[in-house]
Design an enzyme around this catalytic site. Structure first.
Site, PDB file in Angstrom:
ATOM      1  N   ALA A   1       0.847  -1.195   0.000  1.00 12.36           N
ATOM      2  CA  ALA A   1       0.000   0.000   0.000  1.00 12.36           C
ATOM      3  C   ALA A   1       0.880   1.241   0.000  1.00 12.36           C
ATOM      4  O   ALA A   1       2.041   1.201   0.417  1.00 12.36           O
ATOM      5  CB  ALA A   1      -0.916   0.008   1.222  1.00 12.36           C
ATOM      6  N   ASP A   2       0.294   2.327  -0.465  1.00 13.32           N
ATOM      7  CA  ASP A   2       0.958   3.617  -0.383  1.00 13.32           C
ATOM      8  C   ASP A   2      -0.117   4.685  -0.223  1.00 13.32           C
ATOM      9  O   ASP A   2      -1.199   4.577  -0.804  1.00 13.32           O
ATOM     10  CB  ASP A   2       1.792   3.898  -1.636  1.00 13.32           C
ATOM     11  CG  ASP A   2       2.783   5.016  -1.378  1.00 13.32           C
ATOM     12  OD1 ASP A   2       3.854   4.721  -0.829  1.00 13.32           O
ATOM     13  OD2 ASP A   2       2.470   6.178  -1.693  1.00 13.32           O
ATOM     14  N   THR A   3       0.182   5.702   0.566  1.00  9.54           N
ATOM     15  CA  THR A   3      -0.769   6.772   0.833  1.00  9.54           C
ATOM     16  C   THR A   3      -0.206   8.101   0.363  1.00  9.54           C
ATOM     17  O   THR A   3       0.956   8.403   0.601  1.00  9.54           O
ATOM     18  CB  THR A   3      -1.109   6.838   2.333  1.00  9.54           C
ATOM     19  OG1 THR A   3      -1.689   5.592   2.729  1.00  9.54           O
ATOM     20  CG2 THR A   3      -2.087   7.958   2.637  1.00  9.54           C
TER      21      THR A   3
END
Length: 190
Positions: free
Chosen positions: A71-73
């Site tokens: 994941a990446d935000t």
């Protein structure tokens, strides 16, 4: 199903562990700066980074009951990404720019098995009230949010006193859209 979470984020680790899946953690050596986020729309950056992180892992080593989750935000204000602040001055400037404004938090997620992959992005609108310089300085000096995109954690003091409302998934703002991820995992066919 067993999940390998490729994230050093303690918030992602905590959130995913609460879903009840068998969980292990892996490190992926991936240089995020190799993805030029300025060359793509801001709303696709997080998903692209999550996909690239997953692609850097040798999924042929996974067994039939194991998936990799990356994941990446990205915190976006006026279509510009606010990364992690390098120091106190950057953190203060970021929070000042978010004060009395709405911004969008995008989290891209990749669920990858040996032969299949699911990608999705969750977007949440966050509305800050007017923050005083004293509140901002107190938060930065007390919580030192240098490991957080946008220089804040919604679950921390600044979120409790400064966020008027959100539109979307609260956990997405913490860094992992747990509801959408759980649905993706539940429908996964290995």
């Amino acid at each position: 199903m067993k999940i390998l979470l490729a994230s050093k984020s303690p918030r992602r680790r905590e959130l995913l562990s609460q879903l009840g899946y068998e969980l292990a953690f892996v490190d992926i050596d991936f240089d995020e700066s190799t993805v030029k986020s300025t060359q793509m729309p801001i709303e696709t950056t997080a998903q692209t980074l999550a996909h690239c992180k997953a692609a850097a892992y040798d999924t042929s080593t996974l067994d039939d009951n194991t998936v990799l989750v990356t994941a990446d935000t990205v915190v976006a204000l006026d279509d510009k990404a606010l990364g992690k602040p390098a120091n106190r001055d950057e953190a203060i400037a970021m929070l000042q720019s978010l004060s009395s404004r709405a911004h969008t938090v995008y989290t891209g997620v990749c669920v990858r098995g040996r032969t299949a992959e699911k990608l999705f992005t969750e977007a949440t609108q966050v509305h800050f009230r007017q923050l005083s310089d004293g509140e901002i300085c107190y938060y930065v000096d007390t919580y030192r949010p240098y490991d957080k995109a946008g220089a804040y954690g919604i679950q921390e003091w600044i979120g409790m006193i400064g966020i008027e409302r959100i539109e979307g998934d609260y956990y997405n703002v913490m860094g992992l859209p747990v509801c959408s991820l759980n649905q993706a995992l539940a429908s996964w066919s290995l």
